[in-house]
Scaffold this active site. Structure first.
Site, PDB file in Angstrom:
ATOM      1  N   ASN A 141       9.701 -11.439  10.597  1.00 34.52           N
ATOM      2  CA  ASN A 141       9.514 -10.282   9.720  1.00 34.52           C
ATOM      3  C   ASN A 141       8.107 -10.165   9.142  1.00 34.52           C
ATOM      4  OD1 ASN A 141      10.045 -12.579   8.178  1.00 34.52           O
ATOM      5  ND2 ASN A 141      11.079 -11.459   6.560  1.00 34.52           N
TER       6      ASN A 141
ATOM      7  N   GLY B  37      13.679 -18.968   8.392  1.00 34.60           N
ATOM      8  CA  GLY B  37      14.489 -18.276   9.382  1.00 34.60           C
ATOM      9  C   GLY B  37      15.944 -18.241   8.972  1.00 34.60           C
ATOM     10  N   SER B  38      16.813 -18.107   9.953  1.00 31.45           N
ATOM     11  CA  SER B  38      18.236 -17.954   9.679  1.00 31.45           C
ATOM     12  C   SER B  38      18.849 -19.258   9.190  1.00 31.45           C
ATOM     13  CB  SER B  38      18.970 -17.485  10.942  1.00 31.45           C
ATOM     14  OG  SER B  38      19.058 -18.543  11.887  1.00 31.45           O
TER      15      SER B  38
ATOM     16  N   VAL C  15      20.179 -21.556  12.224  1.00 35.83           N
ATOM     17  CA  VAL C  15      19.174 -22.382  12.891  1.00 35.83           C
ATOM     18  C   VAL C  15      18.591 -23.402  11.908  1.00 35.83           C
ATOM     19  CG1 VAL C  15      16.979 -22.364  14.136  1.00 35.83           C
ATOM     20  CG2 VAL C  15      18.648 -20.537  14.518  1.00 35.83           C
ATOM     21  N   GLY C  16      18.412 -22.984  10.659  1.00 36.11           N
ATOM     22  CA  GLY C  16      17.862 -23.888   9.666  1.00 36.11           C
ATOM     23  C   GLY C  16      18.697 -25.134   9.459  1.00 36.11           C
TER      24      GLY C  16
ATOM     25  N   CYS D  97      14.241 -11.836   3.284  1.00 36.34           N
ATOM     26  CA  CYS D  97      15.294 -12.753   2.845  1.00 36.34           C
ATOM     27  C   CYS D  97      15.654 -12.549   1.378  1.00 36.34           C
ATOM     28  CB  CYS D  97      14.874 -14.192   3.092  1.00 36.34           C
ATOM     29  SG  CYS D  97      13.239 -14.596   2.444  1.00 36.34           S
TER      30      CYS D  97
ATOM     31  N   GLU E 204       7.210 -22.898  -1.824  1.00 37.38           N
ATOM     32  CA  GLU E 204       6.023 -22.398  -1.144  1.00 37.38           C
ATOM     33  C   GLU E 204       5.244 -21.508  -2.110  1.00 37.38           C
ATOM     34  OE1 GLU E 204       6.403 -22.127   3.383  1.00 37.38           O
ATOM     35  OE2 GLU E 204       8.186 -21.067   2.664  1.00 37.38           O
TER      36      GLU E 204
END
Length: 502
Positions: free
Chosen positions: A166, A241-242, A245-246, A297, A475
């Site tokens: 994104n 990410g999703s 997957v994370g 997100c 972050e």
């Protein structure tokens, strides 16, 4: 490569974007991938942008070895020099603003105006990282046991970075910028849906003099991601990410003793109390979910309305949402661009249809939009779930321009609804009562919370991070920079105290 709309305007767009030719970078060399060939299409109309080859597992291994070989030398580079290079990189992005914004819009589908903001955000994040590079500091503890006690901040080593689709240029600056500012080297996995922005970032990094091996780039699907996670040379993983997957990345990171930042999904609540400025709240709540076509997100994808203003607010909100212009992202009048792929249009529509089947009411949108260019458009969609508290759209992340509405009566009910999902990334509230605003901000479980705004840019020093199913780690800002460092305690027996104790 095909012209987007077989028009001179489309040809000019492609020429302006000047898409990078090589999408794999190993030790400073821009090379073609040796893996399977895949197709990159523009969500603006589905036209083919390129057919690159994925990075092979052997190339991933070479990239991680290059990062390891370069890390000690980069960490030994003075903080001032690292800072200057990052500043030059940020300025280079601004100097290439129009080209980068065209590129982002072509391979992402967000409006050109949103793409411009991404470039400025990336430059700002690099400027922040450059500042932190020269402000690394440890501590000196009070002497009291005969030992001088110090702490130092060291780089972690080699960081594997997973980039979301994104905002890949902005996330390149956010993650790689902070990591290399601290003396780490990186191997970045660009998103396979749109790998061009990360490659452009790597091109500029090389051009401003960041040494070979400091920033390496790989791209492709699950096989490439798996090879990066499993590489022995990787000391830390930073994944956005999703959640699905994370979780897999996190499990493997723990098994292999790698440091980890996970920034995953969200189902954030945007609360409007009955004493809010409705003009401000309606406008802000539209932007909370429909910017970037809802593909953020932290989007305010749940709209919680107090019963006293529910009917009036919802009427105004639906009217405004219905009037948002969906179309060509390059058209200055367009307010909502595309989703990342046509597959995502189908996915979002299935979620909306499931909500309908469960008894929720679609107040606007809810059907794919056909435009002259054939883009991956889905309209702003408002779903009233007031009478369907168990609707799946209230629990599951949509990652599209869909907002689910609920009604509440009391402050406590609003907080309970806000905390009723597994996610805990963001939230916000609108009210004229500062006491209620602060109580709500404290009670809602989230890493970021807005009061009388939502999803406004808080500046590059504002720390972000999720909780629970939204991940962990910080972050941006000081905490985001320090996340890419290790603490070392150093004890000095300057007076021979410990020898006397023997």
């Amino acid at each position: 490569m095909t012209d987007l709309l077989n028009t001179s305007e489309a040809t000019e767009r492609l020429a302006t974007a000047a898409l990078p030719e090589s999408l794999t970078v190993i030790d400073g060399d821009f090379v073609d991938g040796a893996g399977e060939q895949f197709t990159v299409t523009s969500p603006v109309n589905g036209a083919v942008l390129g057919t690159p080859r994925a990075t092979s597992p052997a190339q991933v291994a070479a990239a991680t070895r290059a990062a390891r070989a370069a890390q000690a030398g980069w960490a030994a580079t003075s903080a001032d020099d690292r800072s200057r290079m990052l500043m030059r990189l940020g300025m280079a992005l601004i100097g290439d603003l129009d080209r980068l914004a065209h590129l982002i819009t072509l391979d992402n589908g967000k409006t050109y105006g949103e793409a411009v903001l991404d470039v400025y955000a990336a430059a700002g994040l690099l400027e922040s990282a450059a500042g932190w590079a020269t402000r690394v500091k440890g501590t000196t503890m009070v002497e009291g046991s005969g030992l001088e006690r110090l702490t130092w901040r060291d780089p972690v080593g080699v960081v594997g970075i997973f980039m979301p689709f994104n905002a890949p240029l902005m996330f390149s600056a956010l993650k790689a910028g902070a990591a290399i500012a601290a003396g780490n080297t990186v191997v970045v996995k660009s998103p396979d849906q749109n790998p061009y922005a990360a490659a452009a970032f790597a091109e500029h990094a090389a051009a401003v003099g960041i040494p070979a091996g400091v920033i390496n780039l790989v791209q492709g699907g699950a096989e490439v991601g798996r090879a990066l996670v499993e590489a022995d040379e990787i000391d830390m993983l930073s994944f956005t990410g999703s959640s699905r997957v994370g979780v897999m990345v996190g499990e493997e990171a723990v098994r292999r003793h790698k440091r980890l930042i996970l920034e995953l999904g969200g189902k954030s609540a945007n609360i409007v109390y009955d004493d809010a400025d409705l003009d401000q709240a309606v406008t802000g709540s539209l932007g909370a979910i429909f910017r970037n076509s809802g593909q953020r997100c932290f989007s305010g994808s749940r709209l919680l309305l107090q019963d006293g203003i529910h009917e009036e607010f919802l009427g105004r909100y639906v009217a405004e949402a219905s009037g948002l212009r969906v179309g060509d992202p390059f058209d200055p009048a367009t307010q909502v661009g595309t989703l990342i792929t046509h597959r995502d249009v189908d996915r979002v529509h299935q979620i909306v249809e499931r909500a309908r089947a469960q008894g929720a009411t679609v107040l606007c949108g809810g059907e794919p939009v056909t435009t002259p260019g054939g883009g991956a458009h889905y309209p702003p969609t408002v779903i009233d779930c007031t009478d369907v508290p168990d609707a799946s759209v209230l629990k599951d992340e949509v990652f599209g321009p869909v907002v689910a509405v609920q009604m509440f009566s009391t402050e406590q009910q609003a907080i309970e609804l806000a905390n009723s999902t597994e996610y805990a990334l963001a939230g916000g509230c609108w009210t004229g009562d500062i006491g209620r605003a602060l109580r709500t901000a404290r009670a809602v479980d989230a890493g970021m919370f807005w009061i009388n705004s939502y999803a406004v840019h808080g500046g590059v020093e504002t720390t972000i991070g999720g909780r629970r199913a939204s991940g962990f780690g910080q972050e941006m800002g000081e905490e985001g920079f320090l996340a890419y460092t290790n603490v070392k305690s150093v004890l000095i027996d300057a007076h021979g105290t410990s020898a006397k104790e023997m």
